[in-house]
Design a protein around this motif. Structure first.
Motif, PDB file in Angstrom:
ATOM      1  N   ARG A  86       0.857  -1.180  -0.034  1.00 43.40           N
ATOM      2  CA  ARG A  86      -0.052  -0.018   0.062  1.00 43.40           C
ATOM      3  C   ARG A  86       0.923   1.364   0.013  1.00 43.40           C
ATOM      4  O   ARG A  86       0.743   2.113  -0.869  1.00 43.40           O
ATOM      5  N   LEU A  87       1.919   1.177   0.806  1.00 42.62           N
ATOM      6  CA  LEU A  87       2.852   2.396   0.964  1.00 42.62           C
ATOM      7  C   LEU A  87       3.574   2.518  -0.523  1.00 42.62           C
ATOM      8  O   LEU A  87       3.606   3.766  -1.025  1.00 42.62           O
ATOM      9  N   ARG A  88       4.000   1.586  -1.161  1.00 44.56           N
ATOM     10  CA  ARG A  88       4.558   1.659  -2.320  1.00 44.56           C
ATOM     11  C   ARG A  88       3.833   2.368  -3.395  1.00 44.56           C
ATOM     12  O   ARG A  88       4.335   3.390  -4.282  1.00 44.56           O
ATOM     13  N   ARG A  89       2.585   1.925  -3.493  1.00 41.56           N
ATOM     14  CA  ARG A  89       1.563   2.496  -4.179  1.00 41.56           C
ATOM     15  C   ARG A  89       1.369   3.968  -4.162  1.00 41.56           C
ATOM     16  O   ARG A  89       1.208   4.787  -4.861  1.00 41.56           O
ATOM     17  N   LEU A  90       1.265   4.265  -2.648  1.00 40.58           N
ATOM     18  CA  LEU A  90       1.074   5.901  -2.425  1.00 40.58           C
ATOM     19  C   LEU A  90       2.352   6.669  -2.729  1.00 40.58           C
ATOM     20  O   LEU A  90       2.298   7.580  -3.305  1.00 40.58           O
ATOM     21  N   LEU A 103      -2.013  10.705   2.875  1.00 43.06           N
ATOM     22  CA  LEU A 103      -1.923   9.235   3.248  1.00 43.06           C
ATOM     23  C   LEU A 103      -0.892   8.612   3.560  1.00 43.06           C
ATOM     24  O   LEU A 103      -0.527   8.006   4.661  1.00 43.06           O
ATOM     25  N   ILE A 104       0.142   8.940   2.801  1.00 45.24           N
ATOM     26  CA  ILE A 104       1.542   8.493   3.232  1.00 45.24           C
ATOM     27  C   ILE A 104       1.841   8.929   4.834  1.00 45.24           C
ATOM     28  O   ILE A 104       2.169   8.152   5.593  1.00 45.24           O
ATOM     29  N   GLU A 105       1.497  10.175   5.053  1.00 44.75           N
ATOM     30  CA  GLU A 105       1.849  10.789   6.358  1.00 44.75           C
ATOM     31  C   GLU A 105       1.210   9.772   7.557  1.00 44.75           C
ATOM     32  O   GLU A 105       1.646   9.549   8.467  1.00 44.75           O
ATOM     33  N   GLU A 106      -0.196   9.768   7.376  1.00 49.18           N
ATOM     34  CA  GLU A 106      -0.858   8.893   8.050  1.00 49.18           C
ATOM     35  C   GLU A 106      -0.456   7.347   8.319  1.00 49.18           C
ATOM     36  O   GLU A 106      -0.151   6.918   9.223  1.00 49.18           O
ATOM     37  N   GLU A 107      -0.381   6.846   6.987  1.00 48.01           N
ATOM     38  CA  GLU A 107      -0.245   5.312   7.088  1.00 48.01           C
ATOM     39  C   GLU A 107       1.091   4.971   7.380  1.00 48.01           C
ATOM     40  O   GLU A 107       1.558   3.826   7.928  1.00 48.01           O
ATOM     41  N   ASP A 109       3.328   6.564   9.383  1.00 50.98           N
ATOM     42  CA  ASP A 109       3.372   6.677  10.767  1.00 50.98           C
ATOM     43  C   ASP A 109       2.877   5.385  11.414  1.00 50.98           C
ATOM     44  O   ASP A 109       3.441   4.659  12.463  1.00 50.98           O
ATOM     45  N   LYS A 110       1.372   4.856  11.274  1.00 47.59           N
ATOM     46  CA  LYS A 110       0.897   3.808  12.173  1.00 47.59           C
ATOM     47  C   LYS A 110       1.678   2.490  11.578  1.00 47.59           C
ATOM     48  O   LYS A 110       1.911   1.742  12.445  1.00 47.59           O
ATOM     49  N   HIS A 111       2.230   2.221  10.208  1.00 48.76           N
ATOM     50  CA  HIS A 111       2.999   1.318   9.896  1.00 48.76           C
ATOM     51  C   HIS A 111       4.186   1.122  10.641  1.00 48.76           C
ATOM     52  O   HIS A 111       4.509   0.127  11.310  1.00 48.76           O
ATOM     53  N   ILE A 112       4.880   2.321  10.879  1.00 51.03           N
ATOM     54  CA  ILE A 112       6.289   2.326  11.700  1.00 51.03           C
ATOM     55  C   ILE A 112       5.912   1.850  13.166  1.00 51.03           C
ATOM     56  O   ILE A 112       6.619   0.928  13.795  1.00 51.03           O
ATOM     57  N   ARG A 113       4.924   2.422  13.706  1.00 56.05           N
ATOM     58  CA  ARG A 113       4.686   2.170  15.041  1.00 56.05           C
ATOM     59  C   ARG A 113       4.177   0.734  15.329  1.00 56.05           C
ATOM     60  O   ARG A 113       4.518   0.056  16.331  1.00 56.05           O
ATOM     61  N   PHE A 114       3.394   0.086  14.541  1.00 56.19           N
ATOM     62  CA  PHE A 114       3.091  -1.294  14.237  1.00 56.19           C
ATOM     63  C   PHE A 114       4.334  -2.292  14.134  1.00 56.19           C
ATOM     64  O   PHE A 114       4.334  -3.278  15.213  1.00 56.19           O
ATOM     65  N   GLU A 115       5.179  -1.824  13.244  1.00 54.66           N
ATOM     66  CA  GLU A 115       6.542  -2.886  13.301  1.00 54.66           C
ATOM     67  C   GLU A 115       7.141  -2.739  14.621  1.00 54.66           C
ATOM     68  O   GLU A 115       7.655  -3.793  14.992  1.00 54.66           O
ATOM     69  N   GLU A 116       7.503  -1.670  14.906  1.00 54.31           N
ATOM     70  CA  GLU A 116       8.312  -1.351  16.241  1.00 54.31           C
ATOM     71  C   GLU A 116       7.597  -1.896  17.544  1.00 54.31           C
ATOM     72  O   GLU A 116       8.267  -2.572  18.333  1.00 54.31           O
ATOM     73  N   ARG A 117       6.427  -1.979  17.547  1.00 56.56           N
ATOM     74  CA  ARG A 117       5.787  -2.194  18.854  1.00 56.56           C
ATOM     75  C   ARG A 117       5.139  -3.774  18.939  1.00 56.56           C
ATOM     76  O   ARG A 117       5.163  -4.242  19.935  1.00 56.56           O
ATOM     77  N   VAL A 118       5.120  -4.188  17.597  1.00 57.08           N
ATOM     78  CA  VAL A 118       4.427  -5.462  17.457  1.00 57.08           C
ATOM     79  C   VAL A 118       5.371  -6.597  16.690  1.00 57.08           C
ATOM     80  O   VAL A 118       5.994  -7.263  17.428  1.00 57.08           O
ATOM     81  N   VAL A 119       5.534  -6.140  15.445  1.00 55.72           N
ATOM     82  CA  VAL A 119       6.357  -7.164  14.706  1.00 55.72           C
ATOM     83  C   VAL A 119       7.977  -7.367  15.333  1.00 55.72           C
ATOM     84  O   VAL A 119       7.998  -8.443  15.462  1.00 55.72           O
TER      85      VAL A 119
END
Length: 158
Positions: A86-90, A103-107, A109-119
């Motif tokens: 999705r980010l590549r498409r954006l 959308l990049i700004e929002e997504e 940010d959420k993606h990085i926090r997901f990877e850091e906190r969960v993945v």
């Protein structure tokens, strides 16, 4: 208000976490550009440079060396890969630039926090010493610098 303890990151994942920090700074720069009513093509020029120099190589490193620790069928990996697509498409969008930047700004940010906190936390729980060694051996974060970038649109109008 409860204060969160900082995440203790394994040494081999620290360069990827530093990459994430620079990604979060990108989202801040986009927010600033939008707030300052910067012409979208100026911001797009910077995000194109950033994606090619830092973001896409970062995605490749995660996909090749980090996500395999959890396995291709893992739901966290599937979500992270979908977000990468999705980010590549954006980032590659050539029309509706302001909407894409927003959308990049929002997504991102959420993606990085997901990877850091969960993945990354899940990877740290189950990675073998050999897998950590491979990540460390194969991913060499490029030191970040945009000092040579002429248009620091996030600081001022041109």
């Amino acid at each position: 208000m409860e204060k969160k303890k900082p995440i203790k990151r394994h040494e081999s994942l620290k360069p990827l976490s530093r990459d994430h920090h620079h990604g979060l700074l990108l989202t801040w720069k986009i927010r600033q550009g939008i707030k300052l009513n910067i012409e979208p093509r100026r911001m797009k020029s910077y995000t194109d440079w950033f994606k090619n120099e830092y973001l896409y190589p970062h995605f490749e490193a995660e996909e090749k060396f980090v996500f395999p620790v959890l396995g291709s069928e893992d739901l966290l990996v599937k979500r992270a890969l979908a977000e990468h697509r999705r980010l590549r498409r954006l980032f590659d969008q050539k029309i509706h630039i302001l909407k894409s930047l927003s959308l990049i700004e929002e997504e991102l940010d959420k993606h990085i926090r997901f990877e850091e906190r969960v993945v990354f936390n899940e990877v740290q729980k189950i990675a073998s010493p050999g897998q950590f060694e491979e990540i460390e051996r194969e991913h060499h974060a490029q030191p970040f610098s945009d000092d040579d970038w002429q248009d620091h649109f996030w600081n001022r109008k041109k």
